[in-house]
Write a protein that holds these residues in place. Structure first.
Motif: not given
Lengths: 191, 254
Positions: A136-139, A184-186, B4-9, B52-53
């Motif tokens: 969903e987020a991707f879209n 995307l993560r956000n 855990n919302n650590n930002n990833i580099t 995510m991927l």
């Protein structure tokens, strides 16, 4: 001897699916649609519903294959798997309160299906799985990010190819990709 | 997803990708695996990235499905081609069929006049007017009265003996006795057993609580008709008052 050859074929298809082989995916999609359409139309469904259900089932099958949740045990295992997922989705829908409220069930219904060779699969239906959230987020990403991420992760092109296609340097491509991932993560879990 | 919302580099992201893509040299790979085993938060992060991927890939695939679907259309035109060939052939056979059927129709037409005067008129009237009650809706996942609805499915499929055999045991324990009596009666009638039908349906006329009164009387009338008891048939048909009953009555009185 013959059996193992046929399973080999299934395994080849599975490997191709994992690699996002477009031709194989398309072939699989087109070869198996009709049977699902027939089933849904026979069971109070419409053409648009048949298409939607089939596509949802296809994605679910794809995700399970990617997550190694599927192993073919015979030469038509994959096709049967896809069909089973679609059937389950449709019957779940028919049983749902959403459907019952909006339809007058005139004269009782019996799930009509000519294929009685039911293959048992443990298919867990997670409507709100993390994958679906990410999808969903991707879209909701901008077009540039969507294109870029698709080319990187789905088409699996090399960095060099991507840099050429987008007419940017390789380092630049990497940077852009990283920033799109951040976006995307956000979207999925905002800070 | 991400608890855990650590930002990833960028370096972390690319390192994880190399692992997932299997483009990592062995030594680094082993290091990575060790880290997975010992660092819980790192493991969560890697799972996060995996999900995510996969989401990106699934979304990309989904966007392609419309195209796959649309490209299936050419298959239809191939079908259309063959159907137009077979259509031509069918047309020829169809003309032959029509000629044959016309001849047959004449014979049947003439013959039926002859048969009319010879057949049992009550049987004829029965056959003309009888069609089994369509039955009650059989919803899936019906927990209570499973056996009742299970037999209803057999009934609707036209398998009257099975439906009857499944319903009968329920008579003693069921509260829905009227409905049972009604359907068992109609099933018997559909199965050609008007005597048994009368047995079951008759019981319903004794009490007022029958929700199928008009229909019950109608089927009872039909059953008596089949049993050649025209007097009782007329009595129940009159009582019924439905359109079909009235129609049948008028034909009986001719």
């Amino acid at each position: 001897m013959r059996e193992t050859k046929q399973i080999e074929n299934q395994l080849r298809v599975v490997t191709a699916i994992k690699a996002n082989d477009n031709m194989v995916l398309k072939q699989l999609y087109q070869d198996n649609y009709k049977k699902v359409e027939v089933f849904i139309l026979k069971n109070n469904g419409s053409m648009p519903q048949a298409k939607d259900t089939y596509q949802e089932a296809f994605i679910a099958m794809y995700q399970n294959i990617k997550a190694n949740k599927f192993t073919p045990t015979n030469e038509t295992a994959l096709q049967g798997y896809l069909y089973q997922i679609a059937k389950n989705k449709w019957t779940d829908f028919l049983r749902s309160s959403r459907y019952k409220k909006t339809s007058q069930m005139a004269d009782g219904f019996l799930i009509k299906d000519e294929d009685t060779s039911m293959i048992e699969f443990d298919i867990s239906e997670e409507e709100y799985s993390p994958q679906n959230l990410a999808m969903e987020a991707f879209n909701h990403l901008g077009n540039e990010c969507k294109k870029l991420l698709e080319v990187f992760y789905f088409q699996k092109k090399t960095l060099r190819e991507i840099a050429a296609v987008f007419d940017i340097g390789e380092a630049s491509a990497r940077n852009k990709k990283y920033r799109c991932i951040q976006k995307l993560r956000n979207l999925v879990s905002p800070n | 997803m991400s608890t855990n919302n650590n930002n990833i580099t960028q370096e972390e992201l690319e390192r994880i990708e190399r692992y997932l893509n299997d483009t990592m040299p062995d030594e680094q790979r082993n290091q990575f695996k060790d880290q997975l085993n010992t660092d819980y938060e790192f493991r969560l992060l890697v799972d996060d990235v995996k999900v995510m991927l996969l989401g990106i890939e699934s979304a990309s695939l989904k966007n392609n499905l419309e195209q796959f679907h649309d490209e299936m259309v050419p298959v239809k035109t191939l079908d259309q081609q063959t159907t137009s060939e077979t259509a031509a052939r069918l047309k020829k056979t169809r003309i032959k069929m029509i000629k044959f059927m016309a001849a047959a129709a004449v014979i049947i037409f003439v013959g039926s006049f002859w048969l009319e005067s010879r057949s049992n008129s009550t049987d004829r009237l029965f056959a003309k007017h009888f069609s089994p009650d369509p039955g009650l809706p059989t919803t899936m996942g019906e927990n209570e009265n499973f056996e009742f609805y299970d037999a209803m499915v057999n009934y609707k499929q036209g398998d009257y003996p099975t439906a009857i055999s499944k319903w009968q045991p329920l008579l003693s324990s069921e509260q829905k006795n009227d409905t049972l009596h009604y359907f068992i009666g109609v099933a018997h009638l559909a199965n050609g057993n008007e005597k048994e039908a009368i047995n079951y349906l008759q019981k319903l006329t004794d009490n007022d609580s029958d929700s199928f009164q008009e229909e019950t009387a109608y089927y009872l009338g039909l059953a008596y008709l089949k049993a050649d008891n025209v007097e009782d048939a007329k009595k129940y048909l009159t009582f019924s008052g439905t359109e079909s009953a009235q129609q049948l009555l008028s034909e009986l009185n001719d």
